[in-house]
Design a protein around this motif. Structure first.
Motif, PDB file in Angstrom:
ATOM      1  N   PRO A 145       0.796  -1.236   0.000  1.00 17.04           N
ATOM      2  CA  PRO A 145       0.000   0.000   0.000  1.00 17.04           C
ATOM      3  C   PRO A 145       0.823   1.279   0.000  1.00 17.04           C
ATOM      4  N   PHE A 146       2.007   1.269   0.617  1.00 14.36           N
ATOM      5  CA  PHE A 146       2.795   2.505   0.637  1.00 14.36           C
ATOM      6  C   PHE A 146       3.303   2.839  -0.760  1.00 14.36           C
ATOM      7  N   ARG A 147       3.783   1.856  -1.487  1.00 16.07           N
ATOM      8  CA  ARG A 147       4.338   2.118  -2.820  1.00 16.07           C
ATOM      9  C   ARG A 147       3.245   2.402  -3.849  1.00 16.07           C
ATOM     10  N   GLU A 148       2.014   1.983  -3.558  1.00 12.76           N
ATOM     11  CA  GLU A 148       0.916   2.209  -4.490  1.00 12.76           C
ATOM     12  C   GLU A 148       0.521   3.681  -4.581  1.00 12.76           C
ATOM     13  N   GLN A 149       1.136   4.528  -3.772  1.00 12.06           N
ATOM     14  CA  GLN A 149       0.845   5.963  -3.847  1.00 12.06           C
ATOM     15  C   GLN A 149       1.143   6.534  -5.224  1.00 12.06           C
ATOM     16  N   ARG A 150       1.959   5.821  -6.022  1.00 10.07           N
ATOM     17  CA  ARG A 150       2.253   6.293  -7.375  1.00 10.07           C
ATOM     18  C   ARG A 150       0.976   6.398  -8.207  1.00 10.07           C
ATOM     19  N   SER A 151      -0.055   5.676  -7.806  1.00  8.92           N
ATOM     20  CA  SER A 151      -1.372   5.811  -8.450  1.00  8.92           C
ATOM     21  C   SER A 151      -2.280   6.541  -7.469  1.00  8.92           C
ATOM     22  N   PRO A 152      -2.393   7.863  -7.557  1.00  4.32           N
ATOM     23  CA  PRO A 152      -3.139   8.644  -6.563  1.00  4.32           C
ATOM     24  C   PRO A 152      -4.582   8.172  -6.445  1.00  4.32           C
ATOM     25  N   ILE A 153      -5.100   8.262  -5.223  1.00  6.28           N
ATOM     26  CA  ILE A 153      -6.468   7.816  -4.955  1.00  6.28           C
ATOM     27  C   ILE A 153      -7.498   8.866  -5.376  1.00  6.28           C
ATOM     28  N   ASP A 154      -7.047  10.083  -5.708  1.00  6.86           N
ATOM     29  CA  ASP A 154      -7.968  11.194  -5.973  1.00  6.86           C
ATOM     30  C   ASP A 154      -8.944  10.884  -7.098  1.00  6.86           C
ATOM     31  N   ASN A 155      -8.464  10.278  -8.174  1.00  4.33           N
ATOM     32  CA  ASN A 155      -9.359   9.989  -9.298  1.00  4.33           C
ATOM     33  C   ASN A 155     -10.450   9.005  -8.896  1.00  4.33           C
ATOM     34  N   TYR A 156     -10.113   8.058  -8.032  1.00  5.53           N
ATOM     35  CA  TYR A 156     -11.099   7.092  -7.566  1.00  5.53           C
ATOM     36  C   TYR A 156     -12.132   7.774  -6.667  1.00  5.53           C
ATOM     37  N   ARG A 157     -11.664   8.698  -5.844  1.00  2.79           N
ATOM     38  CA  ARG A 157     -12.594   9.465  -5.001  1.00  2.79           C
ATOM     39  C   ARG A 157     -13.581  10.255  -5.873  1.00  2.79           C
ATOM     40  N   ASP A 158     -13.060  10.883  -6.917  1.00  2.87           N
ATOM     41  CA  ASP A 158     -13.923  11.668  -7.798  1.00  2.87           C
ATOM     42  C   ASP A 158     -14.986  10.779  -8.449  1.00  2.87           C
ATOM     43  N   LEU A 159     -14.587   9.586  -8.864  1.00  2.22           N
ATOM     44  CA  LEU A 159     -15.545   8.662  -9.463  1.00  2.22           C
ATOM     45  C   LEU A 159     -16.598   8.247  -8.442  1.00  2.22           C
ATOM     46  N   MET A 160     -16.139   7.963  -7.213  1.00  2.00           N
ATOM     47  CA  MET A 160     -17.071   7.603  -6.148  1.00  2.00           C
ATOM     48  C   MET A 160     -18.092   8.718  -5.923  1.00  2.00           C
ATOM     49  N   GLU A 161     -17.636   9.958  -5.891  1.00  2.00           N
ATOM     50  CA  GLU A 161     -18.536  11.085  -5.683  1.00  2.00           C
ATOM     51  C   GLU A 161     -19.558  11.191  -6.812  1.00  2.00           C
ATOM     52  N   LYS A 162     -19.102  10.984  -8.045  1.00  2.00           N
ATOM     53  CA  LYS A 162     -20.023  11.059  -9.185  1.00  2.00           C
ATOM     54  C   LYS A 162     -21.099   9.981  -9.074  1.00  2.00           C
ATOM     55  N   ILE A 163     -20.702   8.793  -8.621  1.00  2.00           N
ATOM     56  CA  ILE A 163     -21.677   7.712  -8.449  1.00  2.00           C
ATOM     57  C   ILE A 163     -22.669   8.066  -7.345  1.00  2.00           C
ATOM     58  N   MET A 164     -22.166   8.545  -6.204  1.00  2.00           N
ATOM     59  CA  MET A 164     -23.044   8.832  -5.073  1.00  2.00           C
ATOM     60  C   MET A 164     -23.974  10.008  -5.357  1.00  2.00           C
ATOM     61  N   GLU A 165     -23.585  10.894  -6.262  1.00  2.01           N
ATOM     62  CA  GLU A 165     -24.476  11.995  -6.650  1.00  2.01           C
ATOM     63  C   GLU A 165     -25.734  11.484  -7.335  1.00  2.01           C
ATOM     64  N   THR A 166     -25.680  10.275  -7.883  1.00  2.00           N
ATOM     65  CA  THR A 166     -26.831   9.711  -8.581  1.00  2.00           C
ATOM     66  C   THR A 166     -27.717   8.883  -7.663  1.00  2.00           C
ATOM     67  N   VAL A 167     -27.275   8.654  -6.429  1.00  2.00           N
ATOM     68  CA  VAL A 167     -28.017   7.783  -5.507  1.00  2.00           C
ATOM     69  C   VAL A 167     -29.075   8.600  -4.762  1.00  2.00           C
ATOM     70  N   VAL A 168     -30.321   8.202  -4.914  1.00  2.00           N
ATOM     71  CA  VAL A 168     -31.426   8.844  -4.202  1.00  2.00           C
ATOM     72  C   VAL A 168     -32.170   7.762  -3.422  1.00  2.00           C
ATOM     73  N   VAL A 169     -32.274   7.946  -2.111  1.00  2.00           N
ATOM     74  CA  VAL A 169     -32.963   6.974  -1.254  1.00  2.00           C
ATOM     75  C   VAL A 169     -34.344   7.520  -0.914  1.00  2.00           C
ATOM     76  N   GLU A 170     -35.371   6.767  -1.249  1.00  2.00           N
ATOM     77  CA  GLU A 170     -36.743   7.138  -0.916  1.00  2.00           C
ATOM     78  C   GLU A 170     -37.299   6.087   0.030  1.00  2.00           C
ATOM     79  N   LEU A 171     -37.639   6.501   1.238  1.00  2.00           N
ATOM     80  CA  LEU A 171     -38.166   5.577   2.235  1.00  2.00           C
ATOM     81  C   LEU A 171     -39.608   5.203   1.912  1.00  2.00           C
ATOM     82  N   SER A 172     -39.950   3.979   2.252  1.00  2.00           N
ATOM     83  CA  SER A 172     -41.342   3.553   2.125  1.00  2.00           C
ATOM     84  C   SER A 172     -42.185   4.310   3.153  1.00  2.00           C
ATOM     85  N   GLU A 173     -43.495   4.212   3.030  1.00  2.00           N
ATOM     86  CA  GLU A 173     -44.379   4.896   3.968  1.00  2.00           C
ATOM     87  C   GLU A 173     -44.157   4.399   5.390  1.00  2.00           C
TER      88      GLU A 173
END
Length: 241
Positions: free
Chosen positions: A110-138
């Motif tokens: 995990p330490f050496r994997e920093q060469r592939s920054p996590i930022d792009n994955y975070r951005d993708l996660m945010e884009k996905i979560m922006e589409t998630v809408v939870v509607e509770l049942s009655e």
């Protein structure tokens, strides 16, 4: 959940997060080894699998839905993980779990994997979560309305200072796994990273980072000697929706 307890109570969601750590690999330990790698050392070394929970925060997203969010930093051969949880009933919650596996040449830990920054994955996660809408049942909406949370009360469970210290040692010890430093002899050389570099990475990694819609965010860690139950006071975030 026990009778008369509800996941619409924020404190119960915190207990759920705690339970995830105690019942899954997140909170488990793996077999380590001695620093001098002495083959005659019979000590059983146990190192944490992950540094978690990190960046714990309460979020308000689409449709006024409240989520509790946290991250897990791998310390050995594991993916980076991101968790979103929101109650959908007294007894049930929705959990969205993202994990990121990175395979890079000459970067087998995990330490050496920093060469592939996590930022792009975070951005993708945010884009996905922006589409998630939870509607509770009655019926779930009625359950939610029956539960009152104290205004402005956002409890947390955070990683501890003890775990942060263990994480620095664990990540340092594995920082040579699957990695060859061209400046070191291929046979017999120590290919681990400098301890101060690993410590600096962990210090940076544990810093709170508010996401869009953040209502409150926890500290980087808590001192377990002062706060045995690992609860901590959140930092309120205003006008960030």
């Amino acid at each position: 959940m026990p009778v008369n307890r509800s996941l619409f109570q924020r404190s119960e969601m915190v207990e759920l997060v705690r339970g995830i750590h105690t019942s899954s690999d997140l909170g488990q330990y793996h077999e380590g080894h001695a620093e001098d790698r002495n083959p005659f050392d019979l000590t059983s070394y146990r190192w944490p699998n992950s540094l978690s929970p990190l960046n714990t925060q309460w979020l308000e997203r689409n449709n006024g839905c409240e989520w509790i969010y946290f991250e897990a930093q791998p310390l050995c051969n594991r993916p980076a993980e991101f968790y979103w949880l929101t109650p959908i009933g007294h007894q049930y919650c929705l959990m969205v779990h993202f994990y990121v596996n990175r395979w890079l040449r000459n970067a087998g830990n995990p330490f050496r994997e920093q060469r592939s920054p996590i930022d792009n994955y975070r951005d993708l996660m945010e884009k996905i979560m922006e589409t998630v809408v939870v509607e509770l049942s009655e019926s779930a909406s009625l359950e939610k309305a029956s539960i009152a949370n104290p205004e402005g009360h956002y409890p947390f469970v955070n990683c501890t200072d003890t775990l942060v210290k263990e994480a620095k040692h664990t990540l340092y010890m594995w920082s040579g796994k699957g990695y060859t430093d061209e400046n070191q002899p291929r046979q017999g050389g120590d290919h681990r990273a400098p301890k101060e570099d690993v410590a600096a990475f962990i210090d940076q990694r544990i810093q709170p980072h508010p996401l869009p819609g953040c209502l409150a965010i926890g500290p980087a860690y808590v001192e377990i000697e002062k706060t045995p139950n690992c609860n901590s006071e959140p930092i309120a975030i205003a006008n960030n929706r």
